[in-house]
Design a protein around this motif. Structure first.
Motif, PDB file in Angstrom:
ATOM      1  N   ARG A 116      43.478  54.226  42.491  1.00 16.86           N
ATOM      2  CA  ARG A 116      43.010  53.414  43.621  1.00 16.86           C
ATOM      3  C   ARG A 116      43.534  53.917  44.958  1.00 16.86           C
ATOM      4  NH1 ARG A 116      45.144  48.442  41.835  1.00 16.86           N
ATOM      5  NH2 ARG A 116      44.347  48.617  39.752  1.00 16.86           N
ATOM      6  N   ASP A 120      39.066  55.343  49.226  1.00  8.97           N
ATOM      7  CA  ASP A 120      38.840  54.110  49.972  1.00  8.97           C
ATOM      8  C   ASP A 120      37.988  53.161  49.124  1.00  8.97           C
ATOM      9  OD1 ASP A 120      36.031  54.540  50.422  1.00  8.97           O
ATOM     10  OD2 ASP A 120      36.484  55.702  52.220  1.00  8.97           O
ATOM     11  N   VAL A 121      37.900  51.931  49.559  1.00 11.25           N
ATOM     12  CA  VAL A 121      37.203  50.881  48.818  1.00 11.25           C
ATOM     13  C   VAL A 121      35.731  51.234  48.581  1.00 11.25           C
ATOM     14  CG1 VAL A 121      36.506  48.456  48.896  1.00 11.25           C
ATOM     15  CG2 VAL A 121      38.793  49.103  49.634  1.00 11.25           C
ATOM     16  N   ASN A 122      35.087  51.829  49.576  1.00 11.84           N
ATOM     17  CA  ASN A 122      33.673  52.188  49.419  1.00 11.84           C
ATOM     18  C   ASN A 122      33.476  53.234  48.327  1.00 11.84           C
ATOM     19  OD1 ASN A 122      32.867  50.422  51.461  1.00 11.84           O
ATOM     20  ND2 ASN A 122      33.191  51.981  53.046  1.00 11.84           N
ATOM     21  N   ALA A 125      33.907  51.636  44.982  1.00  7.72           N
ATOM     22  CA  ALA A 125      32.703  50.860  44.667  1.00  7.72           C
ATOM     23  C   ALA A 125      31.591  51.773  44.164  1.00  7.72           C
ATOM     24  CB  ALA A 125      32.239  50.078  45.889  1.00  7.72           C
ATOM     25  N   ASP A 136      39.652  48.164  35.122  1.00  5.36           N
ATOM     26  CA  ASP A 136      40.824  48.207  35.983  1.00  5.36           C
ATOM     27  C   ASP A 136      42.030  47.934  35.095  1.00  5.36           C
ATOM     28  OD1 ASP A 136      42.396  48.350  38.232  1.00  5.36           O
ATOM     29  OD2 ASP A 136      41.821  46.378  39.002  1.00  5.36           O
TER      30      ASP A 136
END
Length: 187
Positions: A116, A120-122, A125, A136
Motif C-alpha cells: 500500500r 497512491d490510492v488511485n 483502486a 487486504d
C-alpha cells in the motif's frame, strides 16, 4: 514487514499445492526475491528475469507470458519491486492489466502483491478493479486477518468478514482436502 511475511506464507502454501498437483508455474520476476520460498521439487517451473529496463522490459515480459501454457499459475514479484524496475506507475499498471487479462484468457491463476505504501490510492483502486479477487492482509493484535476488497463472481457472507488466517489452518485445510481427494479416488 509482517504483511510481506504473511503474503509469503500464503504464497508458500499455494506453491506447495501447485507442486503436488503438477500445475505449470510461471514466475515473472523483477529480482527473484520470491524464488527462495518456491518448493525445490517444482518440475514445471519457468522463470522470467531480465536486466532490461522500462518499456523493453515490459515488452519482454509480455512475450514471455504469451508463451506460457493454459491452466498455469502466474506468480509475480511485489508490484513495488516492478515499480523500481519499470520506472513508472503507468507501466506497472500496464503490466498488471496485461497479466490479469492474459491469465483470464489462458484460464490461469495470477498471484501478486502490492505494498500500500508504494502506490497512491488511485493506483491501488485500479489494481482492485482489474482483479477478480483482491484481498487486504491486515495484522491486528498479532493476528493476521484477510479482508476481501473485490470478489467478482463470488459470494462471501459479510458476517464472516474479516477472515482470520493462520498458516497452520491453511496447511491443515490443504492436507484434509488432499486426504479426502485420495479417499474418493480409492472408492
Amino acid at each position: 514487514s509482517s504483511s510481506v511475511g504473511a503474503f509469503n506464507d500464503i504464497l508458500s502454501s499455494i506453491l506447495h499445492h501447485t507442486a503436488e498437483t503438477k500445475t505449470p508455474l510461471c514466475y515473472i520476476s523483477a529480482d527473484k526475491s520470491l524464488l527462495r520460498i518456491f518448493p525445490r521439487d517444482l518440475s514445471r517451473l519457468t522463470v522470467f528475469q531480465s536486466e532490461k529496463q522500462s518499456a523493453s522490459l515490459l515488452n519482454s515480459v509480455k512475450r514471455f507470458a504469451a508463451s506460457q501454457k493454459k491452466h498455469s499459475l502466474i506468480v509475480v514479484d511485489d508490484l513495488s519491486v516492478w515499480k523500481d524496475r519499470l520506472k513508472s506507475d503507468k507501466r506497472v499498471l500496464e503490466l498488471f492489466e496485461f497479466l490479469s487479462t492474459f491469465a483470464l484468457k489462458k484460464n490461469s491463476g495470477f498471484f501478486c502483491s502490492a505494498m500500500r505504501s508504494s502506490f497512491d490510492v488511485n493506483q491501488l483502486a485500479e489494481f482492485k478493479e482489474q482483479s477478480t479477487v483482491c484481498l487486504d492482509l491486515i495484522y491486528h493484535q498479532n493476528e493476521l486477518y484477510c479482508q476481501p476488497l473485490s470478489l467478482k463472481g463470488r459470494y462471501v457472507p459479510s458476517e464472516l468478514l474479516p477472515l482470520k488466517l493462520t498458516l497452520s489452518n491453511l496447511k491443515k485445510e490443504h492436507r484434509t482436502t488432499r486426504s479426502e481427494e485420495h479417499t474418493s479416488e480409492l472408492q
